[in-house]
Every structure is written in C-alpha cells, then in structure tokens.
Design a protein around this motif. Sequence first.
Motif, short mmCIF file in Angstrom:
data_model
loop_
_atom_site.label_atom_id
_atom_site.label_comp_id
_atom_site.label_asym_id
_atom_site.label_seq_id
_atom_site.Cartn_x
_atom_site.Cartn_y
_atom_site.Cartn_z
N MET A 1 -44.30 -34.88 -69.37
CA MET A 1 -43.52 -35.58 -70.39
C MET A 1 -44.02 -37.02 -70.53
N ARG A 2 -44.25 -37.67 -69.41
CA ARG A 2 -44.74 -39.05 -69.43
C ARG A 2 -46.07 -39.13 -70.18
N ASP A 3 -46.98 -38.20 -69.90
CA ASP A 3 -48.27 -38.19 -70.59
C ASP A 3 -48.10 -38.01 -72.10
N GLU A 4 -47.19 -37.12 -72.49
CA GLU A 4 -46.95 -36.87 -73.92
C GLU A 4 -46.32 -38.10 -74.59
N VAL A 5 -45.40 -38.75 -73.90
CA VAL A 5 -44.74 -39.93 -74.46
C VAL A 5 -45.74 -41.08 -74.59
#
Length: 195
Positions: A54-58
Amino acid sequence: MSSLLVLEFVSTVRANRSGLVDALEDVGGLAAWVGDHASELGIDPATFVATAEMRDEVVALRQAIRALFARAVAPGPASGADAARLPAFEPSLDLVNATAAAVPVAPRLEWPPGEAPRARTLPARTAADSVRLRAALASAAVELLGGPQREHLRACPAPRCVLYFVREHPRQEWCSVACGNRARAARHYRQHKNA
C-alpha cells in the motif's frame, strides 16, 4: 474533497536543514499520515492497516500527482524536491485518472434527527482501504487540477523549500511567512556579499 488534502499529500515530501524528509518513508509514516486525515479520506482509523505494498502504491500516486503539479506550474520551475525524478506526464495522468475511477462515488443525503440535512459523497460500492485511500487522493488532485485553483498553484521559490501551494492573493510569492523571510534573508545576504 478539498484542495488542502492533496496539497498536504504532496507535501509529505519536505525539506529541513539536513535535506529532504519523506513522511511516507515507511509503513509507520503512512499509517500516521492516514490516521491524521482519516475523516477526509473516508477511512476508519480503528480498522486501517498500512502495508508495504500500500505504501509503495501511495508513494507512486504521490509522485504522479507531483508530476502533474510540475506541469501545472510550468513555465515556472517545478519543486526542487524531485523535479529530476518525477515520472513522465502521460503515465502520471493515466495513473491519477485510473486511480480516481477505481472507486465510483455517489451523493448521499443524511438527515439526523433535529438537525439540518446534509449531503455527503461516499463510495458507491465497497472497496478495500488501499483502493479508497488512493481514489480519494487522486480525486482531490483531479478536483484541484481541473478547477480554477490550478491557475493559482505555485512551487515555492524559497531556498530549500520543496512545497507546492495555492496562491491566496496576487502578491503571495511563498508558501509561508517563514519561507518569505528565508528568501528575503538569502537575497539580502547575496546583495551584501557581492557589495
């Protein structure tokens, strides 16, 4: 969704005396940032769980939005934080639009007893926190960049500042009073150093 939210989101990349600081540097940073903005994002902080994916996508979405901001402030200079590392414009535009469309929204009328009715915009269907979070942020970027505030979007020109801001009055040059003071002090130093 407010333009303030998307400005705060792209401002998770900041500068301090030691260099660039990324508030979303790790999963804990993402969880803290989402917790601080949960109501605006439509996220329940009690059940929200940040993951590395999720962090990478955000962060990828943030970089795409920063690329669109850089294009919006042209021909002026983009933020110095990451201008050389931004993704290309077309893929950034595609990512923001696809992300915003991932969670369709619908108006909802709420009318609590004894209160005035109010309209809210809510997801039209159930979606995972990661998808809702990114869709809310992308939608806020679309709203800002597609609306009249885009004409007032600026990259702060103060030394070491890497923030974008929406100019609130015609004479505003910097994102904050502190940046204005720093810019004036730097200009004064340059003028007296060369004198």
